[in-house]
Motif scaffolding. Structure first.
Motif, short mmCIF file in Angstrom:
data_model
loop_
_atom_site.label_atom_id
_atom_site.label_comp_id
_atom_site.label_asym_id
_atom_site.label_seq_id
_atom_site.Cartn_x
_atom_site.Cartn_y
_atom_site.Cartn_z
N UNK A 51 -4.96 -0.37 -8.61
CA UNK A 51 -3.53 -0.11 -8.57
C UNK A 51 -2.97 -0.34 -9.96
N UNK A 52 -2.38 0.69 -10.57
CA UNK A 52 -1.86 0.54 -11.92
C UNK A 52 -0.34 0.58 -11.98
N UNK A 53 0.32 0.90 -10.88
CA UNK A 53 1.78 0.84 -10.82
C UNK A 53 2.19 0.40 -9.43
N UNK A 54 3.08 -0.57 -9.35
CA UNK A 54 3.60 -0.99 -8.05
C UNK A 54 5.02 -1.50 -8.21
N UNK A 55 5.82 -1.20 -7.23
CA UNK A 55 7.20 -1.64 -7.24
C UNK A 55 7.65 -1.71 -5.79
N UNK A 56 7.98 -2.92 -5.35
CA UNK A 56 8.40 -3.18 -3.96
C UNK A 56 7.40 -2.60 -2.97
N UNK A 57 7.75 -1.49 -2.32
CA UNK A 57 6.92 -0.92 -1.25
C UNK A 57 6.20 0.35 -1.68
N UNK A 93 5.25 2.19 1.91
CA UNK A 93 5.19 1.50 3.18
C UNK A 93 6.15 0.35 3.28
N UNK A 94 6.00 -0.34 4.38
CA UNK A 94 6.83 -1.50 4.64
C UNK A 94 5.95 -2.57 5.25
N UNK A 95 5.93 -3.74 4.64
CA UNK A 95 5.11 -4.87 5.07
C UNK A 95 3.64 -4.49 5.12
N UNK A 96 3.05 -4.39 6.30
CA UNK A 96 1.61 -4.17 6.44
C UNK A 96 1.21 -2.70 6.57
N UNK A 97 2.16 -1.79 6.70
CA UNK A 97 1.87 -0.39 7.01
C UNK A 97 2.22 0.50 5.82
N UNK A 98 1.27 1.38 5.46
CA UNK A 98 1.46 2.26 4.30
C UNK A 98 1.05 3.68 4.64
N UNK A 99 1.87 4.63 4.22
CA UNK A 99 1.50 6.05 4.25
C UNK A 99 0.87 6.36 2.91
N UNK A 128 -12.36 20.20 -4.88
CA UNK A 128 -11.05 19.57 -4.80
C UNK A 128 -10.87 18.94 -3.42
N UNK A 129 -9.97 17.97 -3.33
CA UNK A 129 -9.69 17.36 -2.04
C UNK A 129 -8.26 16.87 -2.00
N UNK A 130 -7.82 16.58 -0.80
CA UNK A 130 -6.47 16.13 -0.53
C UNK A 130 -6.59 14.94 0.42
N UNK A 131 -5.72 13.96 0.30
CA UNK A 131 -5.77 12.77 1.15
C UNK A 131 -4.41 12.54 1.80
N UNK A 132 -4.40 12.43 3.10
CA UNK A 132 -3.20 12.10 3.86
C UNK A 132 -3.62 11.04 4.86
N UNK A 133 -3.10 9.81 4.70
CA UNK A 133 -3.62 8.73 5.53
C UNK A 133 -2.64 7.63 5.85
N UNK A 134 -3.15 6.71 6.63
CA UNK A 134 -2.42 5.51 7.03
C UNK A 134 -3.28 4.30 6.70
N UNK A 135 -2.69 3.32 6.01
CA UNK A 135 -3.41 2.10 5.66
C UNK A 135 -2.71 0.90 6.28
N UNK A 136 -3.52 0.02 6.86
CA UNK A 136 -3.01 -1.23 7.39
C UNK A 136 -3.61 -2.36 6.57
N UNK A 137 -2.73 -3.17 5.96
CA UNK A 137 -3.17 -4.34 5.21
C UNK A 137 -2.05 -5.37 5.29
N UNK A 138 -2.36 -6.50 5.92
CA UNK A 138 -1.35 -7.55 6.04
C UNK A 138 -0.98 -8.05 4.66
N UNK A 139 0.29 -8.33 4.46
CA UNK A 139 0.79 -8.81 3.18
C UNK A 139 0.07 -10.10 2.77
N UNK A 140 -0.49 -10.09 1.57
CA UNK A 140 -1.17 -11.26 1.05
C UNK A 140 -2.59 -11.45 1.55
N UNK A 146 -8.11 1.91 6.48
CA UNK A 146 -7.39 3.15 6.23
C UNK A 146 -8.04 4.28 7.00
N UNK A 147 -7.21 5.06 7.69
CA UNK A 147 -7.65 6.25 8.42
C UNK A 147 -7.00 7.44 7.74
#
Length: 177
Positions: A51-57, A93-99, A128-140, A146-147
């Motif tokens: 991860x090279x850039x992050x800001x809030x969610x 995302x918000x908290x543990x859930x990320x698109x 070439x490829x494309x990624x559309x997914x859902x990631x679950x990771x509890x904060x901290x 990820x599916x």
């Protein structure tokens, strides 16, 4: 055809990219090791995500990996087909859930027989490829799941529906800025 030296050069260049970029959060999983079942590396791959850039969610990361298929060639000698999946992903995302939304390339190096079957040739190509997914990771917490729907455009000629299930382990790092 892409020579193997050029492939390795671009792979190492991607791994050096984090040293030039800086995160904007105090605590965030910057480094993650990801094991993919399916996905852009074929039937599975081992990846490093940075991860090279992050800001809030919101975050932006890149992922570089390695995979192989058919460990032995048609002469039963060790000569695996190699795959190097590379991708750029954004997560919201918000908290543990990320698109997750991403794009990428898979560099493949496949062993083939010559026309008269008296020698081997290594065929290098890009897909070439494309990624559309859902990631679950509890904060901290370090573990993530990820599916993803990961359609592949094999050799830029054929569209193939594909998916992945990813398991990750993150290494947290505190920023000193």
């Amino acid at each position: 055809m892409l020579p193997l030296k050029k492939i390795l050069f671009f792979f190492l260049l991607l791994l050096a990219l984090p040293f030039a970029l800086k995160s904007q959060t105090t605590t965030f999983p910057k480094h993650t090791i990801v094991l993919d079942a399916g996905g852009i590396g074929g039937y599975g791959s081992l990846n490093y995500e940075r991860t090279f850039f992050s800001k809030k969610y919101f975050f932006i990361s890149y992922r570089a990996g390695f995979s192989f298929y058919r460990f032995k060639d048609f002469e039963r000698k060790i000569n695996p087909d190699l795959f190097f999946p590379l991708s750029l992903q954004a997560g919201l995302g918000y908290k543990s859930h990320h698109a997750i939304l991403g794009i990428g390339q898979t560099i493949s190096s496949i062993v083939q027989a010559s026309d008269n079957f008296n020698s081997k040739m290594r065929h290098n190509s890009l897909s070439a490829n494309f990624i559309l997914g859902y990631r679950f990771q509890k904060t901290g917490k370090p573990f993530s799941v990820q599916l993803s729907y990961t359609p592949l455009f094999e050799h830029y000629a054929r569209f193939r529906n594909w998916g992945s299930l990813s398991f990750g382990y993150s290494f947290f790092e505190k920023n000193k800025s």
